[in-house]
Design a protein around this motif. Sequence first.
Motif, short mmCIF file in Angstrom:
data_model
loop_
_atom_site.label_atom_id
_atom_site.label_comp_id
_atom_site.label_asym_id
_atom_site.label_seq_id
_atom_site.Cartn_x
_atom_site.Cartn_y
_atom_site.Cartn_z
N UNK A 127 0.83 -1.21 0.00
CA UNK A 127 0.00 0.00 0.00
C UNK A 127 0.86 1.26 0.00
N UNK A 128 0.48 2.21 -0.83
CA UNK A 128 1.14 3.50 -0.86
C UNK A 128 0.07 4.59 -0.97
N UNK A 129 0.31 5.71 -0.30
CA UNK A 129 -0.65 6.81 -0.35
C UNK A 129 0.12 8.13 -0.34
N UNK A 130 -0.10 8.93 -1.36
CA UNK A 130 0.56 10.24 -1.56
C UNK A 130 2.06 10.24 -1.18
N UNK A 131 2.73 9.22 -1.68
CA UNK A 131 4.18 9.15 -1.47
C UNK A 131 4.61 8.52 -0.16
N UNK A 132 3.66 8.08 0.66
CA UNK A 132 4.00 7.45 1.94
C UNK A 132 4.41 6.00 1.74
N UNK A 133 5.24 5.48 2.63
CA UNK A 133 5.62 4.07 2.59
C UNK A 133 4.43 3.23 3.07
N UNK A 134 4.46 1.89 2.82
CA UNK A 134 3.36 1.05 3.30
C UNK A 134 3.11 1.15 4.80
N UNK A 135 4.18 1.18 5.61
CA UNK A 135 4.02 1.27 7.07
C UNK A 135 3.44 2.62 7.48
N UNK A 136 3.87 3.68 6.82
CA UNK A 136 3.31 5.01 7.10
C UNK A 136 1.84 5.09 6.72
N UNK A 137 1.49 4.42 5.60
CA UNK A 137 0.09 4.37 5.17
C UNK A 137 -0.76 3.64 6.21
N UNK A 138 -0.23 2.52 6.71
CA UNK A 138 -0.93 1.77 7.77
C UNK A 138 -1.08 2.65 9.01
N UNK A 139 -0.07 3.45 9.32
CA UNK A 139 -0.14 4.35 10.47
C UNK A 139 -1.26 5.37 10.35
N UNK A 140 -1.41 5.95 9.14
CA UNK A 140 -2.49 6.92 8.90
C UNK A 140 -3.86 6.23 9.04
N UNK A 141 -3.97 5.04 8.48
CA UNK A 141 -5.23 4.29 8.57
C UNK A 141 -5.54 3.93 10.02
N UNK A 142 -4.51 3.57 10.79
CA UNK A 142 -4.70 3.25 12.21
C UNK A 142 -5.21 4.46 12.98
N UNK A 143 -4.68 5.63 12.65
CA UNK A 143 -5.13 6.87 13.29
C UNK A 143 -6.61 7.12 12.99
N UNK A 144 -6.99 6.98 11.71
CA UNK A 144 -8.38 7.20 11.31
C UNK A 144 -9.31 6.19 11.96
N UNK A 145 -8.85 4.94 12.07
CA UNK A 145 -9.62 3.87 12.72
C UNK A 145 -9.87 4.23 14.19
N UNK A 146 -8.82 4.67 14.88
CA UNK A 146 -8.93 5.01 16.30
C UNK A 146 -9.91 6.16 16.51
N UNK A 147 -9.82 7.18 15.68
CA UNK A 147 -10.71 8.33 15.81
C UNK A 147 -12.17 7.96 15.52
N UNK A 148 -12.36 7.13 14.49
CA UNK A 148 -13.72 6.73 14.11
C UNK A 148 -14.38 5.89 15.20
N UNK A 149 -13.65 4.90 15.72
CA UNK A 149 -14.21 4.03 16.77
C UNK A 149 -14.49 4.83 18.04
N UNK A 150 -13.58 5.75 18.38
CA UNK A 150 -13.79 6.59 19.57
C UNK A 150 -15.05 7.44 19.40
N UNK A 151 -15.26 7.97 18.22
CA UNK A 151 -16.43 8.81 17.95
C UNK A 151 -17.72 8.01 18.16
N UNK A 152 -17.81 6.85 17.52
CA UNK A 152 -19.04 6.05 17.61
C UNK A 152 -19.22 5.46 19.02
N UNK A 153 -18.11 5.03 19.64
CA UNK A 153 -18.18 4.45 20.97
C UNK A 153 -18.61 5.49 22.00
#
Length: 497
Positions: free
Chosen positions: A122-148
């Motif tokens: 996975x790559x996103x706007x020039x990010x490495x795969x691990x950095x992309x996973x990090x961004x997705x993890x951040x979005x996941x955490x924020x989304x779950x916190x919001x709904x929870x």
Amino acid sequence: MKVQSKISLTGLILMIFSTIYGFANTTVAFAQMGYASIIWYIFGAIVFFLPSGLMFAEYGSAFKDDHGGFYSWLSESVGEKTAFVGTFIWLSSWVIWLVSTSSKVWIPLTTLLTGSDKTQTWHFIGLTPIQTVGILALLWMLAITFFSSKGIDSIAKVGSIGGTFVMILTGIFVVASVILLFVNHGQLQEPIHGAASFIKSPNVGFQSPIAVFSFVVYAIFAYAGMESMGGIVDDLDKPEKNFPKGILIATIFVTVFYSLSILLWGISTNWSKVIGSDDVNLGNITYVLMNNLGLFFGQSLGLSHSTSLLLGSILARFTGLSMFLGYFGSFFILTYSPLKSFILGSPKELWPEKMTKLNKNGMPAYAMWVQATIVSVIVLLISFGGSGAQKFYLILTDMGNISTSVPYLFLIAAFPFFKRKQNIDRPFVAFKNKTWTNIIVAFILIILSLGIIFTAVEPILEHDYTTAFWTIIGPIFFGGVALLFYASQSKRLKKHQ
């Protein structure tokens, strides 16, 4: 008046097994130590799982009316300050779990959708795969916190479906492995070369004595969770007789099942050929081994190569589905449950008013967003730290193991002080001899401490300072914050008296 039914001995054993046994622990153990992990799982059961389980049962039965859980046990035994610091570190273990799981959850999802782990592409706007996973993890955490935080936690029930699927998955693994053993006339893909196979790891990262002993932390992590069983003692039929018997039988049962599972992986998996590959890491190891199980099963039965590949893909996808559902459900609960338990169970005056305030949905929303911010920062720091996939998931795994082990130092060290307390109603007593109690506590503390120290020291000896830093920073950082926070709040309270 309706009489509440009591939990039987069999029911207790099944509850302990379902709480403790983790299918993914067996794949991580085989990846890290091969067959040599078995002896450490047996060691962990004898020196940690069995005695600590009995200790937690004594705590739980004595403080059954206190709703602070971990905090209540410590505060009643060793005082408020130690309890606050210890529970803060305990809370950090769940924060690290959120960090790890928000990053790992994408692996079962992509495996479910594609049949294999594609996160490393996975790559996103020039990010490495691990950095992309990090961004997705951040979005996941924020989304779950919001709904929870909105009280939408009914979706957490999908976690129980995931648990059922993992049980089915375990059954498929065992049956398929036994069939392969017969079909291949007892030949193992990972050969056993005498006793050496059960002592020496095939993993080059676990060759030194320090690295090998550090694996005890992995074994302790595999047996973590018994503290949650302490509160059910009063619900047992004849607890003074059935709880120690249930702990003993469950210890044997779980240990044998762990050991057997690790052994069974050798039937379908050659360590060097499958696990030694560069694209295999502690994040995707479970899906890789299940894919390989399906592939080898098809080949052993004489199926075509394409059919064998399809079988491997099906097993990997089913594993992805099971683990994703489990992660998804657990994440909703663990975003608020440990935090709420600590904040509401500890003295309210120790916290800023915002932290203790519950919203209209009964959730500590402000505290949850503080937690989400901390998790997000840690995720970004690790994922943007320049690590490759193998190192990234090793860091997450070691962080989880250490942060889970350290809080047990507090509970076990506090046990002799708990035993000395007078005027406590003790419905269940397992440790009756003071001398032996102190010897057992000291021995467990030594083993736990050495495992934690060696896990932290080993990467330093390898000059891998990044892994060493992240491995130990959780308990140190949260323990330091807890001390400063407690001192500050205590000073503030004295001024207002």
